[in-house]
Write an enzyme that holds these catalytic residues in place. Structure first.
Site, mmCIF file in Angstrom:
data_model
loop_
_atom_site.group_PDB
_atom_site.id
_atom_site.type_symbol
_atom_site.label_atom_id
_atom_site.label_comp_id
_atom_site.label_asym_id
_atom_site.label_seq_id
_atom_site.Cartn_x
_atom_site.Cartn_y
_atom_site.Cartn_z
ATOM 1 N N ARG A 173 14.895 -15.692 13.309
ATOM 2 C CA ARG A 173 15.036 -16.109 11.462
ATOM 3 C C ARG A 173 15.813 -15.360 10.684
ATOM 4 O O ARG A 173 15.321 -14.275 10.480
ATOM 5 C CB ARG A 173 14.202 -17.057 11.049
ATOM 6 C CG ARG A 173 12.895 -16.736 10.586
ATOM 7 C CD ARG A 173 11.988 -17.916 9.854
ATOM 8 N NE ARG A 173 12.231 -18.550 9.959
ATOM 9 C CZ ARG A 173 11.821 -19.612 9.927
ATOM 10 N NH1 ARG A 173 12.178 -19.747 8.456
ATOM 11 N NH2 ARG A 173 11.942 -21.181 10.304
ATOM 12 N N LYS B 95 10.577 -24.582 3.166
ATOM 13 C CA LYS B 95 10.973 -25.839 2.474
ATOM 14 C C LYS B 95 9.619 -26.552 1.857
ATOM 15 O O LYS B 95 10.232 -27.128 0.436
ATOM 16 C CB LYS B 95 11.807 -27.016 3.708
ATOM 17 C CG LYS B 95 12.180 -26.172 4.275
ATOM 18 C CD LYS B 95 13.724 -27.933 4.648
ATOM 19 C CE LYS B 95 12.967 -28.178 6.477
ATOM 20 N NZ LYS B 95 13.653 -29.159 6.642
ATOM 21 N N GLU C 180 15.393 -31.343 10.510
ATOM 22 C CA GLU C 180 14.178 -32.389 9.716
ATOM 23 C C GLU C 180 14.612 -32.706 8.161
ATOM 24 O O GLU C 180 14.603 -31.702 7.629
ATOM 25 C CB GLU C 180 12.995 -31.839 9.332
ATOM 26 C CG GLU C 180 11.967 -32.823 9.231
ATOM 27 C CD GLU C 180 10.340 -32.676 9.609
ATOM 28 O OE1 GLU C 180 10.584 -31.626 10.272
ATOM 29 O OE2 GLU C 180 9.456 -33.774 8.830
HETATM 30 P P1 ATP Z 1 10.115 -25.942 8.202
HETATM 31 O O1 ATP Z 1 10.552 -25.155 6.845
HETATM 32 O O2 ATP Z 1 9.822 -27.234 7.571
HETATM 33 O O3 ATP Z 1 9.024 -25.078 9.152
HETATM 34 P P2 ATP Z 1 12.679 -25.760 9.320
HETATM 35 O O4 ATP Z 1 12.737 -23.885 8.099
HETATM 36 O O5 ATP Z 1 12.282 -24.470 10.236
HETATM 37 O O6 ATP Z 1 11.220 -26.414 8.481
HETATM 38 P P3 ATP Z 1 14.221 -27.348 10.381
HETATM 39 O O7 ATP Z 1 14.720 -28.814 9.295
HETATM 40 O O8 ATP Z 1 12.945 -27.915 10.703
HETATM 41 O O9 ATP Z 1 13.289 -26.814 9.256
HETATM 42 O O10 ATP Z 1 15.472 -26.699 10.673
HETATM 43 C C1 ATP Z 1 16.543 -27.531 11.453
HETATM 44 C C2 ATP Z 1 17.133 -25.898 11.619
HETATM 45 O O11 ATP Z 1 17.355 -25.260 11.490
HETATM 46 C C3 ATP Z 1 15.889 -25.674 13.020
HETATM 47 O O12 ATP Z 1 16.567 -25.337 14.179
HETATM 48 C C4 ATP Z 1 15.472 -23.953 12.319
HETATM 49 O O13 ATP Z 1 15.503 -23.309 13.952
HETATM 50 C C5 ATP Z 1 16.503 -23.637 11.988
HETATM 51 N N1 ATP Z 1 16.114 -22.751 10.739
HETATM 52 C C6 ATP Z 1 15.307 -22.710 9.766
HETATM 53 N N2 ATP Z 1 14.580 -21.701 8.904
HETATM 54 C C7 ATP Z 1 15.796 -21.287 9.366
HETATM 55 C C8 ATP Z 1 15.819 -19.325 9.125
HETATM 56 N N3 ATP Z 1 15.578 -19.141 8.009
HETATM 57 N N4 ATP Z 1 16.728 -19.172 10.159
HETATM 58 C C9 ATP Z 1 17.835 -19.303 10.597
HETATM 59 N N5 ATP Z 1 17.077 -20.274 11.124
HETATM 60 C C10 ATP Z 1 16.542 -21.878 10.573
HETATM 61 MG MG MG Z 2 10.945 -26.950 11.271
#
Ligand code: ATP
Ligand code: MG
Length: 562
Positions: free
Chosen positions: A266, A276, A39
């Site tokens: 994650r 974020k 996002e």
């Molecule tokens: P927010 O913090 O706003 O919830 P997010 O960290 O999930 O957002 P996105 O932009 O939706 O951010 O993430 C993009 C992709 O990265 C998604 O498929 C998400 O699952 C993956 N992702 C985000 N954080 C992690 C993490 N800590 N470890 C592994 N994958 C991650």
């Molecule tokens: Mg997300």
């Protein structure tokens, strides 16, 4: 897929790679398509790197394709600055999406049509409940929800109201489009979830064209289907959304096989925060200098700090892919960083807190060139010349007046080896009025240099030094962990994570003295200041007139892996 990261193969298969290979072997798929769906509401962090390495890695290993899809369905927090930074970071990590760059907002028209299909099939309805009433009637995990009073609206009325939602006739929040599934489902996400909401706000790509926006659960699975994604890899918190993911895809008209969502754990990393929202807060409240502050766990922060893409990829490979949430020790990341820098860094000498030493048994104009090895790990890196003169700088902490027995560096009357040069003996300590040591008067054993009669003479310590006359002045920034505790956001209710910010996470040393070869240091190069750590030029602030180095990491782990 040709890219820098493609020759790093995976030796053993994790559960996702096993599923993918199984689907190829069974003939379910003959071309694998994955996607990384950020996002654009912030910069990418090391957690995203895990997802990038997985999605692009799985595609690469199976001669498949990985899409970069901006999941831009939530207009108020999104920005093109983020789109650009995300592309830069994915590329820097060594991955190439080629022509496969997509935006979920490009599918708004198609998504709208899918929603109409659900309405026509009697599987979606326009609901007049407010957000509060929606939440109130949703029930709890142990108590069923209540059906909306609008649940049995006719298809015609629903189509008409949905069209008018799109035309902008209704206030924000006054209506939603909901799936008609089951208010008694044990899975709360299946209790007639919202698919569209009214938000009359500007979108960074579609402008004011849409006053309604699809919810994540509706947009994501359908975007996957539109792009022909075979395996939609996401983090564990989406496991409970999977029945809805499947329900939506099964209830609109789509070619088979449908995309399959698979969840993995994650990355959570010690001594940092990864949300974020929190990273944005640190930037906005100026706890750090920006998204690319070298203390941030962002990809741009790690890059600016001097961490290489190879070490990030190596780290992601090392932690692997599992189904169990856990906390990864930051020492694992640091190990990958040191391992990589040890191989590539050019060895140099730099004195961070200088103490002048005058060598009294050398003439004023003494000038001598000593040869030094650029990288013992890589003989091809060659040698360089170090000028040696009567006045040199050593590290303040390499001298101690009242030294304990085990202090093997310089002390009054004591001897120490100068790296690549002579054995130095402290003859006299010069102090200022306040009693601070400001200069050392010393002598060298003139036969003790390499090839000399006493070259083999043993003294216990070896220290680094820089010719005072030839030294390059520089600023050096040292970094420590950004937080003082391993899980700054563990205590969600009582303590704010910001209370654990480390006030000593940045130290700026303005008066450092570096060996002259660093006058021509390159921003692409990595350096090991012998005994002091790994360094790189600061890509943003360093100029030829004001050289600024960041310490990427110290030489030894300050704390041990658990
Ligand atoms: P927010 O913090 O706003 O919830 P997010 O960290 O999930 O957002 P996105 O932009 O939706 O951010 O993430 C993009 C992709 O990265 C998604 O498929 C998400 O699952 C993956 N992702 C985000 N954080 C992690 C993490 N800590 N470890 C592994 N994958 C991650
Ligand atoms: Mg997300």
């Amino acid at each position: 897929m040709a890219s820098e990261a493609s020759n790093e193969s995976n030796d053993s298969l994790d559960f996702i790679r096993e599923i993918v290979q199984g689907d190829l072997a069974s003939g379910k798929h003959n071309h694998i398509i994955t996607r990384f769906p950020p996002e654009p509401n912030g910069y990418l962090h090391i957690g995203h790197a895990k997802s990038i390495c997985l999605n692009f890695g799985v595609a690469q290993e199976n001669q498949g394709t990985c899409h970069l899809r901006f999941d831009d369905t939530n207009p108020t927090r999104e920005d093109t600055e983020y789109v650009d930074s995300i592309k830069e970071d994915v590329r820097w990590l060594g991955f190439d999406w080629k022509e496969n760059q997509f935006f979920a907002s490009d599918y708004f028209e198609k998504l709208y049509a899918f929603a109409q299909d659900l309405i026509r099939a009697g599987k979606a309805f326009v609901c007049d409940l407010s957000a509060e009433d929606f939440m109130r009637t949703r029930g709890t995990p142990t108590r069923a929800g209540e059906e909306s009073p609008n649940r049995d609206r006719s298809v015609e009325e629903n189509l008409d109201l949905f069209a008018r939602m799109r035309a902008g006739e209704f206030e924000d929040g006054s209506k939603t489009l909901r799936a008609k599934i089951d208010m008694a489902s044990p899975n709360i996400h299946m209790r007639d979830p919202a698919l569209y909401r009214i938000r009359r706000v500007h979108h960074h790509r579609t402008g004011d064209a849409w006053p309604i926006y699809p919810m994540y659960d509706f947009a994501h699975c359908l975007s996957d289907a539109i792009e022909g994604i075979t395996h939609s890899l996401c983090t564990l918190e989406f496991e409970v959304h999977r029945p809805l993911y499947d329900w939506i895809l099964e209830n609109v008209n789509l070619p088979r096989p449908l995309p399959r969502q698979i969840e993995f754990a994650r990355l959570n990393l010690g001594y940092t925060v990864m949300s974020k929202r929190k990273l944005l807060q640190l930037v906005q409240e100026k706890n750090v200098s920006g998204w690319d502050d070298p203390r941030m766990p962002t990809i741009s922060g790690l890059r600016r700090r001097g961490v290489t893409a190879e070490s990030v990829r190596h780290f992601c490979k090392r932690i692997g892919i599992t189904k169990y949430d856990g906390l990864t020790d930051i020492a694992v990341l640091e190990h990958s960083i040191r391992d990589d820098l040890n191989k590539r860094a050019l060895r140099v000498m730099g004195v961070l807190k200088p103490l002048k030493v005058v060598i009294e048994n050398l003439p004023e104009d003494h000038y001598e060139e000593l040869e030094a090895i650029n990288n013992p790990e890589n003989p091809g890196a060659g040698t360089r010349i170090l000028p040696f003169t009567r006045e040199i700088y050593i590290e303040q902490e390499d001298f101690m007046e009242d030294a304990p027995k085990k202090f093997f560096r310089l002390k009054p009357e004591g001897e120490v080896r100068l790296r690549y040069a002579y054995i130095l003996k402290c003859e006299k300590v010069v102090k200022d009025e306040a009693g601070n040591v400001v200069e050392i008067r010393a002598t060298v054993d003139q036969d003790s240099k390499s090839g000399g009669a006493t070259a083999g003479r043993k003294v216990k310590g070896t220290i680094h030094w820089v010719s005072a006359q030839h030294a390059v002045n520089a600023e050096v920034r040292l970094y420590e962990r950004l937080f003082t505790v391993e899980e700054p956001d563990a205590d969600k209710d009582k303590k704010d994570y910001k209370e654990f910010l480390n006030p000593e996470s940045l130290s700026v040393l303005k008066d450092c003295k570096l060996e002259p070869s660093l006058k021509n240091a390159s921003k692409d190069e990595r350096y090991q200041f012998e005994r002091v750590g790994y360094f790189c030029l600061d890509s943003k602030d360093s100029t030829p007139d004001q050289i600024i180095f960041n310490r990427t990491i110290s030489l030894k782990a300050p704390w041990k892996p658990k």
